[in-house]
Scaffold this motif. Structure first.
Motif, PDB file in Angstrom:
ATOM      1  N   ILE A   1       0.809  -1.221   0.000  1.00 55.94           N
ATOM      2  CA  ILE A   1       0.000   0.000   0.000  1.00 55.94           C
ATOM      3  C   ILE A   1       0.841   1.269   0.000  1.00 55.94           C
ATOM      4  N   SER A   2       2.163   1.125  -0.030  1.00 57.00           N
ATOM      5  CA  SER A   2       3.025   2.295   0.152  1.00 57.00           C
ATOM      6  C   SER A   2       3.639   2.821  -1.144  1.00 57.00           C
ATOM      7  N   LYS A   3       3.277   2.274  -2.268  1.00 55.48           N
ATOM      8  CA  LYS A   3       3.886   2.688  -3.542  1.00 55.48           C
ATOM      9  C   LYS A   3       3.653   4.181  -3.786  1.00 55.48           C
ATOM     10  N   ASP A   4       4.737   4.878  -4.135  1.00 59.46           N
ATOM     11  CA  ASP A   4       4.712   6.306  -4.469  1.00 59.46           C
ATOM     12  C   ASP A   4       4.283   7.189  -3.303  1.00 59.46           C
ATOM     13  N   LYS A   5       4.268   6.664  -2.094  1.00 57.82           N
ATOM     14  CA  LYS A   5       3.921   7.463  -0.933  1.00 57.82           C
ATOM     15  C   LYS A   5       5.148   7.659  -0.035  1.00 57.82           C
ATOM     16  N   ARG A   6       5.207   8.786   0.596  1.00 54.53           N
ATOM     17  CA  ARG A   6       6.214   8.993   1.628  1.00 54.53           C
ATOM     18  C   ARG A   6       5.714   8.344   2.919  1.00 54.53           C
ATOM     19  N   LEU A   7       6.525   7.495   3.513  1.00 54.77           N
ATOM     20  CA  LEU A   7       6.157   6.814   4.749  1.00 54.77           C
ATOM     21  C   LEU A   7       6.658   7.607   5.949  1.00 54.77           C
ATOM     22  N   ILE A   8       5.753   7.903   6.869  1.00 55.77           N
ATOM     23  CA  ILE A   8       6.098   8.571   8.110  1.00 55.77           C
ATOM     24  C   ILE A   8       5.606   7.704   9.269  1.00 55.77           C
ATOM     25  N   VAL A   9       6.505   7.395  10.194  1.00 46.21           N
ATOM     26  CA  VAL A   9       6.174   6.542  11.334  1.00 46.21           C
ATOM     27  C   VAL A   9       6.411   7.320  12.623  1.00 46.21           C
TER      28      VAL A   9
ATOM     29  N   ILE B   1       6.286  19.849   4.509  1.00 48.94           N
ATOM     30  CA  ILE B   1       6.214  18.499   3.957  1.00 48.94           C
ATOM     31  C   ILE B   1       5.834  18.631   2.492  1.00 48.94           C
ATOM     32  N   LYS B   2       6.754  18.347   1.619  1.00 47.93           N
ATOM     33  CA  LYS B   2       6.545  18.631   0.202  1.00 47.93           C
ATOM     34  C   LYS B   2       5.717  17.565  -0.509  1.00 47.93           C
ATOM     35  N   ASN B   3       5.911  16.306  -0.146  1.00 39.83           N
ATOM     36  CA  ASN B   3       5.186  15.235  -0.805  1.00 39.83           C
ATOM     37  C   ASN B   3       3.751  15.192  -0.280  1.00 39.83           C
ATOM     38  N   LYS B   4       2.777  15.377  -1.175  1.00 37.14           N
ATOM     39  CA  LYS B   4       1.386  15.401  -0.743  1.00 37.14           C
ATOM     40  C   LYS B   4       0.775  14.008  -0.643  1.00 37.14           C
ATOM     41  N   ASP B   5       1.483  12.977  -1.090  1.00 38.21           N
ATOM     42  CA  ASP B   5       1.017  11.594  -0.972  1.00 38.21           C
ATOM     43  C   ASP B   5       1.778  10.926   0.172  1.00 38.21           C
ATOM     44  N   ILE B   6       1.117  10.764   1.289  1.00 43.62           N
ATOM     45  CA  ILE B   6       1.781  10.308   2.509  1.00 43.62           C
ATOM     46  C   ILE B   6       1.019   9.141   3.122  1.00 43.62           C
ATOM     47  N   LEU B   7       1.773   8.172   3.608  1.00 44.60           N
ATOM     48  CA  LEU B   7       1.220   7.097   4.422  1.00 44.60           C
ATOM     49  C   LEU B   7       1.766   7.270   5.831  1.00 44.60           C
ATOM     50  N   LEU B   8       0.891   7.626   6.754  1.00 40.86           N
ATOM     51  CA  LEU B   8       1.254   7.787   8.155  1.00 40.86           C
ATOM     52  C   LEU B   8       0.997   6.465   8.879  1.00 40.86           C
ATOM     53  N   ILE B   9       1.982   6.011   9.642  1.00 46.82           N
ATOM     54  CA  ILE B   9       1.870   4.726  10.334  1.00 46.82           C
ATOM     55  C   ILE B   9       1.977   4.963  11.837  1.00 46.82           C
TER      56      ILE B   9
ATOM     57  N   ALA C   1      10.941   4.387   5.411  1.00 47.33           N
ATOM     58  CA  ALA C   1      10.112   5.223   6.278  1.00 47.33           C
ATOM     59  C   ALA C   1      10.948   6.231   7.050  1.00 47.33           C
ATOM     60  N   ASP C   2      10.389   7.421   7.224  1.00 52.46           N
ATOM     61  CA  ASP C   2      10.959   8.435   8.111  1.00 52.46           C
ATOM     62  C   ASP C   2      10.356   8.235   9.492  1.00 52.46           C
ATOM     63  N   VAL C   3      11.204   7.949  10.475  1.00 53.82           N
ATOM     64  CA  VAL C   3      10.743   7.732  11.846  1.00 53.82           C
ATOM     65  C   VAL C   3      10.861   9.047  12.600  1.00 53.82           C
ATOM     66  N   ILE C   4       9.744   9.488  13.192  1.00 56.33           N
ATOM     67  CA  ILE C   4       9.725  10.813  13.808  1.00 56.33           C
ATOM     68  C   ILE C   4       9.170  10.746  15.237  1.00 56.33           C
ATOM     69  N   SER C   5       9.430  11.803  15.968  1.00 58.88           N
ATOM     70  CA  SER C   5       8.900  11.968  17.318  1.00 58.88           C
ATOM     71  C   SER C   5       7.691  12.891  17.273  1.00 58.88           C
ATOM     72  N   LEU C   6       6.738  12.638  18.167  1.00 58.69           N
ATOM     73  CA  LEU C   6       5.597  13.547  18.306  1.00 58.69           C
ATOM     74  C   LEU C   6       5.760  14.477  19.512  1.00 58.69           C
ATOM     75  N   GLY C   7       6.973  14.525  20.055  1.00 59.52           N
ATOM     76  CA  GLY C   7       7.221  15.438  21.156  1.00 59.52           C
ATOM     77  C   GLY C   7       7.673  14.728  22.413  1.00 59.52           C
ATOM     78  N   ASN C   8       7.820  15.483  23.468  1.00 57.19           N
ATOM     79  CA  ASN C   8       8.372  14.956  24.719  1.00 57.19           C
ATOM     80  C   ASN C   8       7.380  14.160  25.547  1.00 57.19           C
ATOM     81  N   ARG C   9       6.105  14.316  25.271  1.00 55.51           N
ATOM     82  CA  ARG C   9       5.086  13.622  26.050  1.00 55.51           C
ATOM     83  C   ARG C   9       4.605  12.377  25.310  1.00 55.51           C
TER      84      ARG C   9
END
Length: 236
Positions: free
Chosen positions: A156-164, A178-186, A206-214
Motif C-alpha cells: 500500500i506504500s507505492k509512491d507514498k512517503r512513509l512517516i512513522v 512536507i513537500k510530498n502530498k502523498d503520505i502514508l502515516l503509520i 520510512a521516516d521515523v519521527i517523534s511527536l514530542g516529549n510527552r
C-alpha cells in the motif's frame, strides 16, 4: 445544512436510499422548508424535500455547490487496531481532520483480537466514517480497507512517503514543510511498535519521527499527527 452522499447522478430529482430517507425523516426530521447538501456522482448540490413516496425521500435540485472542502493532501493512515472503541474514535476524528483512506493494522503488540470478526467490524467502521464525513462536510467518504499485517505495508506504500511516529525517537520531528502530498502515516497500537518493526519500516524507506516529549495515547497520536500533516500541506 445537513449533507448526504449518493453514488447516483442528481439531475432534477433524486430519491434517497431507504437508510438515508429514514435518517432524513425520522432522525433529523427535515421538512420542505430546509435545504440540504447532496454529494452525488455528478457533483455537489443544494436540494430540498419535494415528496415522500413509500417512505422514500424525493429531493429537488435547487443549486450547484462549487467550493471544494477536500485538501490537496492525500493522506492515508495505517494504525494499529485498538481495543474497546478506540479504533472507532480514530476513524471518526481522523475523517473529520481530512484523512482519505484507512488501513487498520496488525502489529505484534495489537491486543484487540478481531480475527474472524472483520466481516462484522468493517461495515460498522465504514458507517462511522460515512457519518463523520457527513458531519464534517467532506466531499468524499474516506475508504476503510480490510485489516492488513505490518509485513504487507509495501503493498500500500507505492509512491507514498512513509512517516512513522515512534515514542523512542527523541530528536527527529516533523518537517516544517512536507513537500510530498502523498503520505502514508503509520501509528502503532497501545504499547507502540517493537524495535524490530521500526527497523523493518526503515528498510521500507520510512521516516521515523517523534511527536514530542510527552507520550500520547495511540488514538491521540493518530489524530494529532494526521491533523499536523494535512495542516502543514494546506499552508505550504
Amino acid at each position: 445544512m445537513f449533507r448526504f452522499f449518493t453514488d447516483k447522478n442528481f439531475d432534477d430529482h433524486l430519491e434517497l436510499s431507504k437508510e438515508d430517507s429514514h435518517h432524513f425523516l425520522d432522525v433529523l426530521r427535515i421538512d420542505e422548508r430546509e435545504k440540504v447538501e447532496i454529494v452525488a456522482a455528478n457533483g455537489k448540490f443544494i436540494a430540498s424535500l419535494e415528496d415522500v413516496i413509500e417512505n422514500r425521500v424525493v429531493l429537488k435540485k435547487l443549486d450547484e455547490i462549487t467550493e471544494e472542502n477536500e485538501s490537496e493532501a492525500n493522506l492515508s493512515l495505517a494504525f494499529g487496531i485498538l481495543k474497546n472503541n478506540n479504533t472507532e474514535e480514530v476513524l471518526k476524528y481522523a475523517t473529520e481532520v481530512g484523512v482519505k483512506e484507512f488501513y487498520p493494522l496488525y502489529t505484534k503488540r495489537v491486543v484487540s483480537n478481531i480475527a474472524g470478526k472483520e466481516d462484522k467490524k468493517l461495515p460498522r467502521w465504514k458507517k462511522i466514517v460515512e457519518a463523520a464525513a457527513k458531519q464534517s462536510k467532506r466531499d468524499v467518504i474516506p475508504t476503510v480497507h480490510s485489516p492488513i499485517a505490518l509485513k504487507d505495508i509495501s503493498k500500500i506504500s507505492k509512491d507514498k512517503r512513509l512517516i512513522v511516529a515512534y515514542e523512542s525517537e527523541k530528536n527527529i520531528r516533523f518537517d516544517d514543510k512536507i513537500k510530498n502530498k502523498d503520505i502514508l502515516l503509520i501509528i502503532g497500537p497501545e504499547g507502540g511498535f517493537e524495535e524490530g518493526e521500526i527497523e523493518f519500516l526503515k528498510t521500507m524507506g520510512a521516516d521515523v519521527i517523534s511527536l514530542g516529549n510527552r507520550i500520547l495515547r495511540a488514538q491521540t497520536a493518530a489524530i494529532c499527527a494526521s491533523f499536523y500533516i494535512i495542516h502543514s500541506l494546506e499552508r505550504s
